[in-house]
Each structure stands twice: as structure tokens, then as C-alpha cells.
Design a protein around this motif. Structure first.
Motif, PDB file in Angstrom:
ATOM      1  N   LYS A  96     -47.124   4.099   4.948  1.00 26.42           N
ATOM      2  CA  LYS A  96     -47.489   2.953   5.778  1.00 26.42           C
ATOM      3  C   LYS A  96     -47.890   1.755   4.933  1.00 26.42           C
ATOM      4  O   LYS A  96     -47.611   0.614   5.301  1.00 26.42           O
ATOM      5  CB  LYS A  96     -48.622   3.334   6.734  1.00 26.42           C
ATOM      6  CG  LYS A  96     -48.169   4.253   7.836  1.00 26.42           C
ATOM      7  CD  LYS A  96     -49.329   4.669   8.725  1.00 26.42           C
ATOM      8  CE  LYS A  96     -48.875   5.646   9.784  1.00 26.42           C
ATOM      9  NZ  LYS A  96     -49.986   6.096  10.625  1.00 26.42           N
ATOM     10  N   HIS A  97     -48.522   1.994   3.805  1.00 26.23           N
ATOM     11  CA  HIS A  97     -48.909   0.894   2.915  1.00 26.23           C
ATOM     12  C   HIS A  97     -47.676   0.231   2.305  1.00 26.23           C
ATOM     13  O   HIS A  97     -47.602  -1.003   2.240  1.00 26.23           O
ATOM     14  CB  HIS A  97     -49.831   1.414   1.816  1.00 26.23           C
ATOM     15  CG  HIS A  97     -50.232   0.359   0.846  1.00 26.23           C
ATOM     16  ND1 HIS A  97     -51.106  -0.651   1.171  1.00 26.23           N
ATOM     17  CD2 HIS A  97     -49.872   0.145  -0.440  1.00 26.23           C
ATOM     18  CE1 HIS A  97     -51.264  -1.443   0.127  1.00 26.23           C
ATOM     19  NE2 HIS A  97     -50.523  -0.976  -0.865  1.00 26.23           N
ATOM     20  N   ILE A  98     -46.714   1.018   1.862  1.00 28.33           N
ATOM     21  CA  ILE A  98     -45.501   0.473   1.249  1.00 28.33           C
ATOM     22  C   ILE A  98     -44.679  -0.293   2.278  1.00 28.33           C
ATOM     23  O   ILE A  98     -44.103  -1.341   1.969  1.00 28.33           O
ATOM     24  CB  ILE A  98     -44.667   1.603   0.612  1.00 28.33           C
ATOM     25  CG1 ILE A  98     -45.388   2.150  -0.618  1.00 28.33           C
ATOM     26  CG2 ILE A  98     -43.277   1.125   0.236  1.00 28.33           C
ATOM     27  CD1 ILE A  98     -44.747   3.391  -1.207  1.00 28.33           C
ATOM     28  N   ASN A  99     -44.626   0.187   3.520  1.00 31.43           N
ATOM     29  CA  ASN A  99     -43.791  -0.416   4.556  1.00 31.43           C
ATOM     30  C   ASN A  99     -44.580  -1.316   5.501  1.00 31.43           C
ATOM     31  O   ASN A  99     -44.172  -1.519   6.643  1.00 31.43           O
ATOM     32  CB  ASN A  99     -43.085   0.686   5.339  1.00 31.43           C
ATOM     33  CG  ASN A  99     -42.069   1.395   4.494  1.00 31.43           C
ATOM     34  OD1 ASN A  99     -41.148   0.788   3.988  1.00 31.43           O
ATOM     35  ND2 ASN A  99     -42.263   2.681   4.319  1.00 31.43           N
ATOM     36  N   GLN A 100     -45.685  -1.846   5.042  1.00 31.24           N
ATOM     37  CA  GLN A 100     -46.502  -2.739   5.869  1.00 31.24           C
ATOM     38  C   GLN A 100     -45.661  -3.935   6.321  1.00 31.24           C
ATOM     39  O   GLN A 100     -45.055  -4.614   5.513  1.00 31.24           O
ATOM     40  CB  GLN A 100     -47.712  -3.229   5.079  1.00 31.24           C
ATOM     41  CG  GLN A 100     -48.677  -4.079   5.865  1.00 31.24           C
ATOM     42  CD  GLN A 100     -49.436  -3.279   6.902  1.00 31.24           C
ATOM     43  OE1 GLN A 100     -49.720  -2.116   6.704  1.00 31.24           O
ATOM     44  NE2 GLN A 100     -49.753  -3.914   7.996  1.00 31.24           N
ATOM     45  N   GLY A 101     -45.616  -4.170   7.627  1.00 34.93           N
ATOM     46  CA  GLY A 101     -44.867  -5.288   8.177  1.00 34.93           C
ATOM     47  C   GLY A 101     -43.436  -4.945   8.546  1.00 34.93           C
ATOM     48  O   GLY A 101     -42.750  -5.739   9.171  1.00 34.93           O
ATOM     49  N   ASN A 102     -42.959  -3.773   8.190  1.00 33.43           N
ATOM     50  CA  ASN A 102     -41.581  -3.370   8.493  1.00 33.43           C
ATOM     51  C   ASN A 102     -41.502  -2.249   9.516  1.00 33.43           C
ATOM     52  O   ASN A 102     -40.407  -1.898   9.927  1.00 33.43           O
ATOM     53  CB  ASN A 102     -40.872  -2.909   7.217  1.00 33.43           C
ATOM     54  CG  ASN A 102     -40.734  -4.023   6.210  1.00 33.43           C
ATOM     55  OD1 ASN A 102     -40.571  -5.176   6.584  1.00 33.43           O
ATOM     56  ND2 ASN A 102     -40.827  -3.682   4.944  1.00 33.43           N
ATOM     57  N   LEU A 103     -42.622  -1.702   9.907  1.00 28.67           N
ATOM     58  CA  LEU A 103     -42.613  -0.610  10.867  1.00 28.67           C
ATOM     59  C   LEU A 103     -42.530  -1.151  12.286  1.00 28.67           C
ATOM     60  O   LEU A 103     -42.861  -2.301  12.561  1.00 28.67           O
ATOM     61  CB  LEU A 103     -43.882   0.235  10.701  1.00 28.67           C
ATOM     62  CG  LEU A 103     -44.041   0.910   9.341  1.00 28.67           C
ATOM     63  CD1 LEU A 103     -45.384   1.624   9.264  1.00 28.67           C
ATOM     64  CD2 LEU A 103     -42.919   1.878   9.082  1.00 28.67           C
ATOM     65  N   TRP A 104     -42.074  -0.310  13.207  1.00 26.75           N
ATOM     66  CA  TRP A 104     -41.872  -0.729  14.589  1.00 26.75           C
ATOM     67  C   TRP A 104     -43.148  -1.277  15.211  1.00 26.75           C
ATOM     68  O   TRP A 104     -43.118  -2.272  15.936  1.00 26.75           O
ATOM     69  CB  TRP A 104     -41.331   0.436  15.407  1.00 26.75           C
ATOM     70  CG  TRP A 104     -41.205   0.121  16.859  1.00 26.75           C
ATOM     71  CD1 TRP A 104     -41.926   0.627  17.871  1.00 26.75           C
ATOM     72  CD2 TRP A 104     -40.287  -0.810  17.450  1.00 26.75           C
ATOM     73  NE1 TRP A 104     -41.534   0.091  19.064  1.00 26.75           N
ATOM     74  CE2 TRP A 104     -40.520  -0.808  18.833  1.00 26.75           C
ATOM     75  CE3 TRP A 104     -39.306  -1.648  16.960  1.00 26.75           C
ATOM     76  CZ2 TRP A 104     -39.808  -1.586  19.728  1.00 26.75           C
ATOM     77  CZ3 TRP A 104     -38.587  -2.436  17.842  1.00 26.75           C
ATOM     78  CH2 TRP A 104     -38.845  -2.405  19.210  1.00 26.75           C
ATOM     79  N   LYS A 105     -44.275  -0.666  14.930  1.00 20.77           N
ATOM     80  CA  LYS A 105     -45.514  -1.138  15.540  1.00 20.77           C
ATOM     81  C   LYS A 105     -45.883  -2.538  15.064  1.00 20.77           C
ATOM     82  O   LYS A 105     -46.646  -3.228  15.716  1.00 20.77           O
ATOM     83  CB  LYS A 105     -46.658  -0.159  15.284  1.00 20.77           C
ATOM     84  CG  LYS A 105     -47.079  -0.031  13.845  1.00 20.77           C
ATOM     85  CD  LYS A 105     -48.196   0.986  13.715  1.00 20.77           C
ATOM     86  CE  LYS A 105     -48.620   1.167  12.280  1.00 20.77           C
ATOM     87  NZ  LYS A 105     -49.684   2.146  12.157  1.00 20.77           N
ATOM     88  N   HIS A 106     -45.345  -2.984  13.938  1.00 26.12           N
ATOM     89  CA  HIS A 106     -45.632  -4.323  13.426  1.00 26.12           C
ATOM     90  C   HIS A 106     -44.654  -5.379  13.945  1.00 26.12           C
ATOM     91  O   HIS A 106     -44.984  -6.561  13.972  1.00 26.12           O
ATOM     92  CB  HIS A 106     -45.587  -4.326  11.893  1.00 26.12           C
ATOM     93  CG  HIS A 106     -46.559  -3.382  11.276  1.00 26.12           C
ATOM     94  ND1 HIS A 106     -46.234  -2.569  10.235  1.00 26.12           N
ATOM     95  CD2 HIS A 106     -47.852  -3.098  11.572  1.00 26.12           C
ATOM     96  CE1 HIS A 106     -47.269  -1.825   9.891  1.00 26.12           C
ATOM     97  NE2 HIS A 106     -48.271  -2.140  10.704  1.00 26.12           N
ATOM     98  N   ILE A 107     -43.432  -4.953  14.351  1.00 29.06           N
ATOM     99  CA  ILE A 107     -42.425  -5.935  14.746  1.00 29.06           C
ATOM    100  C   ILE A 107     -41.983  -5.801  16.205  1.00 29.06           C
ATOM    101  O   ILE A 107     -41.142  -6.569  16.658  1.00 29.06           O
ATOM    102  CB  ILE A 107     -41.171  -5.843  13.843  1.00 29.06           C
ATOM    103  CG1 ILE A 107     -40.495  -4.482  13.978  1.00 29.06           C
ATOM    104  CG2 ILE A 107     -41.543  -6.115  12.398  1.00 29.06           C
ATOM    105  CD1 ILE A 107     -39.154  -4.404  13.304  1.00 29.06           C
ATOM    106  N   ARG A 142     -49.557  11.239   2.121  1.00 32.00           N
ATOM    107  CA  ARG A 142     -48.181  10.732   2.099  1.00 32.00           C
ATOM    108  C   ARG A 142     -47.976   9.697   3.198  1.00 32.00           C
ATOM    109  O   ARG A 142     -47.334   8.658   2.974  1.00 32.00           O
ATOM    110  CB  ARG A 142     -47.217  11.896   2.268  1.00 32.00           C
ATOM    111  CG  ARG A 142     -45.761  11.489   2.171  1.00 32.00           C
ATOM    112  CD  ARG A 142     -44.887  12.642   2.493  1.00 32.00           C
ATOM    113  NE  ARG A 142     -45.254  13.136   3.825  1.00 32.00           N
ATOM    114  CZ  ARG A 142     -44.618  14.101   4.444  1.00 32.00           C
ATOM    115  NH1 ARG A 142     -43.628  14.710   3.865  1.00 32.00           N
ATOM    116  NH2 ARG A 142     -44.985  14.479   5.640  1.00 32.00           N
ATOM    117  N   ASN A 143     -48.515   9.929   4.377  1.00 31.72           N
ATOM    118  CA  ASN A 143     -48.380   8.975   5.475  1.00 31.72           C
ATOM    119  C   ASN A 143     -49.089   7.663   5.173  1.00 31.72           C
ATOM    120  O   ASN A 143     -48.575   6.589   5.487  1.00 31.72           O
ATOM    121  CB  ASN A 143     -48.918   9.566   6.774  1.00 31.72           C
ATOM    122  CG  ASN A 143     -47.993  10.614   7.349  1.00 31.72           C
ATOM    123  OD1 ASN A 143     -46.810  10.654   7.038  1.00 31.72           O
ATOM    124  ND2 ASN A 143     -48.553  11.480   8.178  1.00 31.72           N
TER     125      ASN A 143
END
Length: 61
Positions: free
Chosen positions: A44-55, A39-40
Motif C-alpha cells: 500500500k505504501h509503494i502504490n499510494q495514489g494508484n489503488l482503487w480506493k484512492h482513485i 507485506r500489505n
């Protein structure tokens, strides 16, 4: 009156043996761990680029 007889047979088949009960518990824990990890990965795949570690580099000083 079939339900008590069915549950009694289920109990005697599955839970009288400690070895079988421990096996069922370990399989449940393994399935829970594998399901959570899967599930994780999907999240993470669906929200690639939108997570805190990316922005976070955009908002840190």
C-alpha cells in the motif's frame, strides 16, 4: 546413511512432545500473519495514489 539417523533425531527432538509441536505450529501461524500484514503495508505504501480506493471518486457517477 546419515540422513535417516539425522531425521530420526530431529523427529524425536521436535515432534514427540505435543506441547512443542503445538508451539511450533502457533509460531508458524503468527509469523504468517505478521508477514502478510507487513507485506500489505509495504504494498500500500509503494502504490499510494494508484489503488482503487484512492482513485474511485474519478470514475463513480
Amino acid at each position: 546413511m546419515e540422513a535417516p539417523m539425522l531425521t530420526g533425531r530431529l523427529y524425536s527432538f521436535l515432534f514427540q512432545s505435543l506441547h512443542l509441536m503445538l508451539t511450533i505450529a502457533m509460531e508458524a501461524l503468527f509469523f504468517q500473519f505478521a508477514f502478510d500484514q507487513g507485506r500489505n503495508v509495504i504494498y500500500k505504501h509503494i502504490n499510494q495514489g494508484n489503488l482503487w480506493k484512492h482513485i474511485k471518486h474519478k470514475y463513480e457517477n
